[in-house]
Design an enzyme around this catalytic site. Structure first.
Site, PDB file in Angstrom:
ATOM      1  CD  GLU A 134    -115.874  49.140 -54.622  1.00 32.85           C
ATOM      2  OE1 GLU A 134    -115.038  49.309 -55.518  1.00 32.85           O
ATOM      3  OE2 GLU A 134    -116.702  50.006 -54.308  1.00 32.85           O
TER       4      GLU A 134
ATOM      5  CE  LYS B 190    -121.263  55.892 -53.457  1.00 35.05           C
ATOM      6  NZ  LYS B 190    -121.562  55.256 -54.744  1.00 35.05           N
TER       7      LYS B 190
ATOM      8  CG  HIS C 166     -85.156  45.774 -46.452  1.00 41.18           C
ATOM      9  ND1 HIS C 166     -83.982  45.310 -45.936  1.00 41.18           N
ATOM     10  CD2 HIS C 166     -85.098  45.566 -47.796  1.00 41.18           C
ATOM     11  CE1 HIS C 166     -83.217  44.858 -46.928  1.00 41.18           C
ATOM     12  NE2 HIS C 166     -83.886  44.996 -48.065  1.00 41.18           N
TER      13      HIS C 166
HETATM   14  O1  PA5 Z   1    -115.938  49.447 -58.748  1.00 44.16           O
HETATM   15  C1  PA5 Z   1    -116.827  50.242 -58.576  1.00 44.16           C
HETATM   16  O2  PA5 Z   1    -117.976  50.087 -59.018  1.00 44.16           O
HETATM   17  C2  PA5 Z   1    -116.573  51.533 -57.839  1.00 44.16           C
HETATM   18  O3  PA5 Z   1    -115.320  51.548 -57.240  1.00 44.16           O
HETATM   19  C3  PA5 Z   1    -116.688  52.701 -58.795  1.00 44.16           C
HETATM   20  O4  PA5 Z   1    -115.748  52.572 -59.815  1.00 44.16           O
HETATM   21  C4  PA5 Z   1    -116.501  54.049 -58.089  1.00 44.16           C
HETATM   22  O5  PA5 Z   1    -117.380  54.157 -57.011  1.00 44.16           O
HETATM   23  C5  PA5 Z   1    -116.745  55.180 -59.058  1.00 44.16           C
HETATM   24  O6  PA5 Z   1    -118.022  55.094 -59.589  1.00 44.16           O
HETATM   25  P1  PA5 Z   1    -118.440  55.862 -60.894  1.00 44.16           P
HETATM   26  O7  PA5 Z   1    -117.618  55.381 -62.016  1.00 44.16           O
HETATM   27  O8  PA5 Z   1    -119.891  55.538 -61.063  1.00 44.16           O
HETATM   28  O9  PA5 Z   1    -118.224  57.320 -60.630  1.00 44.16           O
END
Ligand code: PA5
Length: 415
Positions: free
Chosen positions: A256, A402, A281
Site C-alpha cells: 500500500e 470505495k 517445498h
Molecule cells: O494503511 C492504511 O491507511 C489503511 O490500510 C487503513 O489502515 C485501513 O484502510 C483502515 O482504515 P481506518 O483505520 O481509517 O479504518
C-alpha cells in the site's frame, strides 16, 4: 540484539548520502508522525495501565474490530507472542459472515471489552461489524464494554463522546499502516498483557541505530531495491511459524505504501511473505529457477525459545533409525538449530544463484526485538519510497473502489 547482513554489493556511501539526509529531514520535520512514536507513545503507558487496573478481573476477552493498519500490526504481534496474552484477544478484520459469527460465538458480553479501531472513523467494514455487535448484544450503554481508537474529530470520535465512551486518539500525522506503535497497537496489546514499553524500547533502539548513529545499511538496502533493474519482487523468507502474521503486516505496509503512480508512470515493488522451512517445498523452486526478478530477505531467530522461558529445545537426541539413515547427518541438532541450518543452506544456494539476499537475525522473539523489527520495516518503507520518488504515506487508488461501492449501493437501494 539484531544482526543484519547484506549479501549483495551496495552503492558507495557518497551516492546514497543525499537519500539518508532526506530520511533524516523527514524525521526531523515531524510531519510524518510514526518516526517519533517510540518516544511519543510512552505518554500512553500510564493511561493504558490505569485502564487495565480499572477493568480488573471482570474482563477476560478483548474483541478488536478494525481493518488494514488498524488490525494487521496487532495481529502480527499477538501471533509472535501468544504465551504473553493474559486475556483472550479476538480480531475481526473482514466482512466475512462466518468469521464474524464464529469470533463472537460464546462471547460473554459482560466479560468482554470491544475495541473499535478506525483512524478515519468511517471505514465501512469496521462500522458494519460494530453495528452487527450492537445488534447482537443490544447494550444499554457504550460506557463499560466499548472503547474507541480513532483520530480526533472523526464521526467515530463524535459517536463515542456523545455516548460517554472512552476514546484513545491516533496522532493526525500517523497513517494507518504505520500506526501499530500508537494507541492502535498499544491499547489492545497492553490490555492483553504484552510488554508494550518493551516494544517501544526496541523501536527506539532501531531509530538510534539508523537515524541517530547513521548506520547507512538500511538506506543502502532501500537504494538496491529501488534501483534494481530486475528484482521488483521483495520476498521475506521468515523462518518460524510465528512470523506468519508479521509477513501479512509486511505485505500490507510494502504494497500500500510503494505501489503508486508517478505522473504517467506506474511504480511499485511487490511484497511476498514466505515461511521457512515449509515454503522451501513450494515457492523456493520459483525463486531458484524462475525469472530473476526477486530479492530475498531471510528473517530468523537465533534462539528458538518460548518468550521469557528457557524451555528445553525440541530435541531428537541423535536418535538413529536403521531404515532412515540418510537423515542421520541432522540427528545431533535441536529442531531450532536445524531450522536455522536450513535457512543458512537456502541463503547460500540463493547467493550462488546471484540473487540479492540479506539476513535479519533476532536474538530472541520478545517485545524488544519485535519493536525493533517493526520500526526497521517502517523505516525501510519510508527510505524506499523516497528513493522511488513517491509518497509512501497515502493510498489514493483504494478510494476509487470505495466511491464506486457507494454508487452501487445507492443504485441497488433505489431499484
Ligand atoms: O494503511 C492504511 O491507511 C489503511 O490500510 C487503513 O489502515 C485501513 O484502510 C483502515 O482504515 P481506518 O483505520 O481509517 O479504518
Amino acid at each position: 540484539m539484531v544482526k543484519t547482513t547484506l549479501k549483495f554489493n551496495t552503492a558507495k556511501s557518497e551516492h546514497i548520502a543525499a537519500y539518508a539526509a532526506r530520511v533524516n529531514d523527514e524525521y526531523e520535520k515531524g510531519e510524518v508522525g510514526y518516526y517519533h512514536l517510540p518516544s511519543l507513545s510512552a505518554s500512553l503507558l500510564p493511561s493504558i495501565s490505569e485502564l487495565n487496573k480499572s477493568l480488573g478481573s471482570g474482563i477476560d476477552t478483548v474483541v478488536l474490530v478494525g481493518v488494514g493498519g488498524s488490525a494487521l500490526g496487532v495481529r502480527a504481534i499477538e501471533f509472535m507472542l501468544p504465551e504473553c496474552l493474559s486475556k483472550e484477544l479476538k480480531i475481526i478484520d473482514n466482512l466475512d459472515e462466518v468469521s464474524i459469527r464464529s469470533a463472537l460465538e460464546g462471547v460473554n458480553f459482560n466479560s468482554t471489552l470491544f475495541i473499535i479501531s478506525s483512524k478515519s472513523g468511517t471505514t465501512l467494514e469496521t462500522i458494519t461489524i460494530f453495528k452487527y455487535i450492537l445488534n447482537k448484544f443490544k447494550p444499554n450503554s457504550l460506557k463499560d464494554n466499548f472503547i474507541f481508537i480513532t483520530d480526533k474529530g472523526t464521526p467515530l470520535d463524535d459517536l463515542a463522546s456523545k455516548n460517554g465512551a472512552r476514546v484513545f486518539f491516533i496522532p493526525h500525522n500517523v497513517g494507518g499502516r504505520f500506526s501499530v506503535l500508537s494507541a492502535i497497537g498499544l491499547v489492545p496489546l497492553g490490555l492483553c498483557g504484552v510488554d508494550i514499553a518493551g516494544l517501544l524500547e526496541g523501536a527506539k533502539a532501531c531509530a538510534k541505530r539508523y537515524i541517530d548513529d547513521g548506520d547507512m545499511s538500511l538506506i543502502a538496502k532501500a537504494h538496491h531495491y529501488a534501483t534494481h533493474r530486475h528484482a521488483r519482487i521483495n520476498v521475506i523468507f521468515s523462518y518460524s511459524d510465528r512470523f506468519e502474521k508479521f509477513n501479512e503486516w509486511y505485505v500490507q505496509l510494502w504494497a500500500e505504501s510503494l505501489g503508486k503512480r508517478q505522473g504517467h508512470k506506474r511504480v511499485g515493488l511487490t511484497p511476498v511473505g514466505l515461511i521457512g522451512s515449509k515454503d522451501q517445498h513450494s515457492f523456493l523452486q520459483l525463486i531458484m529457477d524462475g525469472a530473476k526478478d526477486k530479492s530475498v530477505t531471510f528473517l530468523r531467530i537465533k534462539e528458538h525459545i518460548k518468550h521469557g522461558l528457557s524451555a528445553p529445545n525440541v530435541n531428537i537426541d541423535g536418535l538413529r533409525l536403521e531404515d532412515l539413515a540418510q537423515s542421520d547427518f541432522a540427528g545431533n541438532f535441536s529442531v531450532g538449530e536445524l531450522l536455522n541450518l536450513q535457512a543458512d543452506a537456502t541463503t547460500m544456494a540463493l547467493v550462488q544463484e546471484g540473487l540479492s539476499v540479506d539476513e535479519i537475525e533476532l536474538d530472541r522473539l520478545d517485545e524488544w526485538h519485535i519493536g525493533w523489527l517493526i520500526y526497521y520495516y517502517e523505516l525501510l518503507t519510508s527510505a524506499t519510497g523516497i528513493l522511488l520518488g513517491i509518497n509512501p504515506y497515502d493510498q489514493p487508488a483504494v478510494e476509487i473502489g470505495k466511491r464506486i461501492l457507494r454508487l452501487l449501493a445507492q443504485k441497488r437501494n433505489l431499484s
